[in-house]
Design a protein around this motif. Sequence first.
Motif, mmCIF file in Angstrom:
data_model
loop_
_atom_site.group_PDB
_atom_site.id
_atom_site.type_symbol
_atom_site.label_atom_id
_atom_site.label_comp_id
_atom_site.label_asym_id
_atom_site.label_seq_id
_atom_site.Cartn_x
_atom_site.Cartn_y
_atom_site.Cartn_z
ATOM 1 N N HIS A 56 10.955 -1.213 4.940
ATOM 2 C CA HIS A 56 11.456 -1.237 3.562
ATOM 3 C C HIS A 56 12.012 0.130 3.211
ATOM 4 O O HIS A 56 11.487 1.141 3.658
ATOM 5 C CB HIS A 56 10.289 -1.588 2.632
ATOM 6 C CG HIS A 56 10.694 -1.827 1.229
ATOM 7 N ND1 HIS A 56 10.804 -0.827 0.303
ATOM 8 C CD2 HIS A 56 11.051 -2.971 0.593
ATOM 9 C CE1 HIS A 56 11.203 -1.342 -0.853
ATOM 10 N NE2 HIS A 56 11.350 -2.627 -0.703
ATOM 11 N N HIS A 81 3.149 -3.880 -14.001
ATOM 12 C CA HIS A 81 3.401 -4.548 -12.721
ATOM 13 C C HIS A 81 2.107 -4.954 -12.038
ATOM 14 O O HIS A 81 2.002 -6.034 -11.461
ATOM 15 C CB HIS A 81 4.224 -3.639 -11.797
ATOM 16 C CG HIS A 81 5.656 -3.553 -12.195
ATOM 17 N ND1 HIS A 81 6.642 -4.309 -11.596
ATOM 18 C CD2 HIS A 81 6.271 -2.835 -13.160
ATOM 19 C CE1 HIS A 81 7.805 -4.042 -12.165
ATOM 20 N NE2 HIS A 81 7.618 -3.147 -13.119
ATOM 21 N N LEU A 116 5.007 0.447 -5.453
ATOM 22 C CA LEU A 116 4.995 -0.932 -5.956
ATOM 23 C C LEU A 116 5.976 -1.801 -5.182
ATOM 24 O O LEU A 116 5.682 -2.946 -4.852
ATOM 25 C CB LEU A 116 5.337 -0.961 -7.443
ATOM 26 C CG LEU A 116 4.249 -0.469 -8.389
ATOM 27 C CD1 LEU A 116 4.770 -0.423 -9.815
ATOM 28 C CD2 LEU A 116 3.014 -1.352 -8.328
ATOM 29 N N ARG A 117 7.139 -1.237 -4.887
ATOM 30 C CA ARG A 117 8.148 -2.043 -4.182
ATOM 31 C C ARG A 117 7.704 -2.381 -2.769
ATOM 32 O O ARG A 117 7.856 -3.506 -2.306
ATOM 33 C CB ARG A 117 9.484 -1.302 -4.170
ATOM 34 C CG ARG A 117 10.135 -1.236 -5.553
ATOM 35 C CD ARG A 117 11.224 -0.201 -5.602
ATOM 36 N NE ARG A 117 12.228 -0.468 -4.603
ATOM 37 C CZ ARG A 117 12.933 0.472 -3.981
ATOM 38 N NH1 ARG A 117 12.725 1.742 -4.250
ATOM 39 N NH2 ARG A 117 13.849 0.130 -3.108
ATOM 40 N N HIS A 158 6.848 -6.070 -1.248
ATOM 41 C CA HIS A 158 7.542 -6.522 -0.037
ATOM 42 C C HIS A 158 6.552 -6.958 1.041
ATOM 43 O O HIS A 158 6.788 -7.898 1.782
ATOM 44 C CB HIS A 158 8.427 -5.382 0.457
ATOM 45 C CG HIS A 158 9.189 -5.690 1.697
ATOM 46 N ND1 HIS A 158 10.316 -6.483 1.708
ATOM 47 C CD2 HIS A 158 8.981 -5.329 2.984
ATOM 48 C CE1 HIS A 158 10.765 -6.595 2.940
ATOM 49 N NE2 HIS A 158 9.984 -5.894 3.735
ATOM 50 N N ASP A 174 7.031 4.053 -8.060
ATOM 51 C CA ASP A 174 8.193 3.158 -7.941
ATOM 52 C C ASP A 174 8.286 2.629 -6.517
ATOM 53 O O ASP A 174 8.402 1.422 -6.282
ATOM 54 C CB ASP A 174 9.459 3.924 -8.348
ATOM 55 C CG ASP A 174 10.707 3.063 -8.337
ATOM 56 O OD1 ASP A 174 11.148 2.658 -7.241
ATOM 57 O OD2 ASP A 174 11.244 2.780 -9.420
#
Lengths: 370, 313, 89
Positions: free
Chosen positions: A320, A66, A34-35, A39, A31
Amino acid sequence: MSNCVTIAARDFVELIRFPERAVAISLAQWDSLLRVAKHTNLIGRLAEGVICKGIHQNLPPKVRTHLDSAYVLTTHQREAIGWELRHISKALKNVDTDIVVLKGAAYVLRGSSAAQGRLFGDVDVLVARTALNNTEAALMVHGWTAGQHDPYDQKFYRQWMHEIPPMTNRARGTVIDVHHNILPTIARNCPNVDLLLAASQPVPNTTFRTFCATDMVIHSATHLFHESELQNGLRDLFDLDSLLTEFSVASTDFWIELADRAALLRLELPVYLALRLTKAIIGTSVPGQVLAKLESSMQPVSRRIKALEAIYLRALMPDHPGCGNHWSTTLARGAVFLRGHFLRMPPTLLSWHLSRKLVIRLFRNTSRST
Amino acid sequence: MSRPFRRVADLSLAELRQHLRAGSFALQTGSLTSRIRSGLPDVARSIHVLYGNHAFEIAPDFSDFHVEVRQPRNLRRWIRRQVEFLIDGERPFEPLPRDQAPAFLEWGLNWCIAASCHQWITIHAACLERDGLAIVLPAPPGSGKSTLCAALSHRGWRLLSDELALLDPKTLLAHALARPINLKNASIELIRAFEPDSVWGPETYDTAKGRVTHLRPPLDSVNRMLQPARPAWIVFPRYEAGAPPLLTPRSKAQTFIHFTQNSFNYGPLGRSGFDTCARLISQCDCYDFSYSKLDDAVEVFDWLSGQLPAGTV
Amino acid sequence: MKANQRFLVQRWSDGCAVFDQETGDTHTLDLPSYEGLVAMQRGLPVEETVYAALCSLHPEMSADELARLAQDCCSRLEQSGLLENESRN
């Protein structure tokens, strides 16, 4: 987010370098991974890496979705760059200038590994300054428009910058940035563009040219270390790593040529920083004697340069929540933001430009717009 | 859905607010999980009402989107108050007036899906299912598509989506989201009268769009939101005041242009996009439909549901 | 769906959709225009082919009208970038 599992910035870089290691991470870590990858604009590279290493089928279905989505985009975008370049070639065929394709589009044209998994935005080209007006006119005839820039922005671009305002193609929605140098003319270390043009090389079966190998690296490094916003910074470092690896394998003289060329163009500092930082962050094999050569031509390597290196070492890390949003990254990015703007224009102009942007942001959006 | 799950209505509003503030609330719409953070009470109330029948999780390991609806961290928090939508910390939009926060969540989620779900070809269209077959209603704003969609979803058709038709290039099936339906101005009264038991979110007013609100999706469409359906009809609706209902067959070649023009990601999908749309249009019967009364429209679509395209099993 | 080197085509009774793999552009064409495109690829005269296709579709039209229509089709093909000038006839 409150209880999300974070991925340490260093681990993130390792996972992009060695995607096969991702088969061992948990769904919660995916999770975050991937984010952060989205970014930092590295999700395409991650997706292609996962497929290349054959671990795609071992991943959880939700994760695969994704990555597949990113893969769809990157593979088609590579093709789309080719199409766009054809359209541009047609539009500019009667303009009397060499057209040098820059950055991502150049990587595609050259079939460079730096194009793998890359998401492309605008197409960047460089033409002779004397041909700027004709280039702009030809593009407009073929469906590009100058876009909605207010008179201040127009003046800013044309007078101070090394490019005209971005132009958008009405039919396809694609954007082209036309440059006449790789740095703003008012920047302190703006290089002699004739040297760059003279060394550029034609791309077979096209009307385009690209920078020679050393200049491609120098441009990438210069662009990165004059940028004020670093969201793509890590991605640019990976690009640099790909270019350096590819070129140094192709020619044993590459490293020395790079150092000499950087000195000739008086761009030793960004190249030095690029080599130091790709080595430190991505583990690129940079020969010691190249660094030594660059250091000697920047004699002495001041505390200022070392401080810059330290700032960028932090600032290039992903900023991030998935990586913990370390305060030092944010602080370092702030320092880079100012430096980027400062490098591009004189200080008096800088404060006017920044305060004007702030004023516009405050009052532009009223309740009437979406 | 075979395994037991909790619905949003099982939470009290206070509990929901707490989870939203903590950013641990994750909403299930179709196959997508959206983790939502918001400290705004109107957003919580809107979710509680509009998504009451939807499944949710608290702090799941994995979410497809991490979104936030919050007030800006600048003067616009206090002066001419605004609200922001963030996807993973990024702001794809300019802020909106503060009272449009619940609607902003909906539009923001639409954008998330349209901008990043390339496992599907996404069309700006309504999509509904009946007896295993789906109808796709592409339409530009102002065509009455959402009103028609709202009516059909309460008269025998299962709602897949009012805004986003999600088509799988491999199977050519349409996938569902079963999310609230966005309605404006006169359509609001029309549907309230058409379906007196309907449940609505908060209403806001904007000088550009007028009155805007959302309608809660019917229970059955939420219960079956993981069931895809095979598109059999593509119908371009057009509301015309006073017009009798008129369903006219449409050229497939013409349908192709307008269909792809209504797609969010046809371009980026390149060859695959062309191939998918071409095969889809080949398998569907294509029509134009003009109407003025919802009851007429329901009747015509009832009839249409019995007209299977050639080659349908 | 037919595919050849440059174009992907989906044909229906009332026209066809064409994807140009060289430019990434998508076009819809009426059937006579499509025949013209196929003729171009085979090195055959385009306008003549379009004319012949129009003839069989519209037996009621005069030769002049058909010739004008054929010209229009070819112009549109050129404007779409599908046709090179030299291969027109």
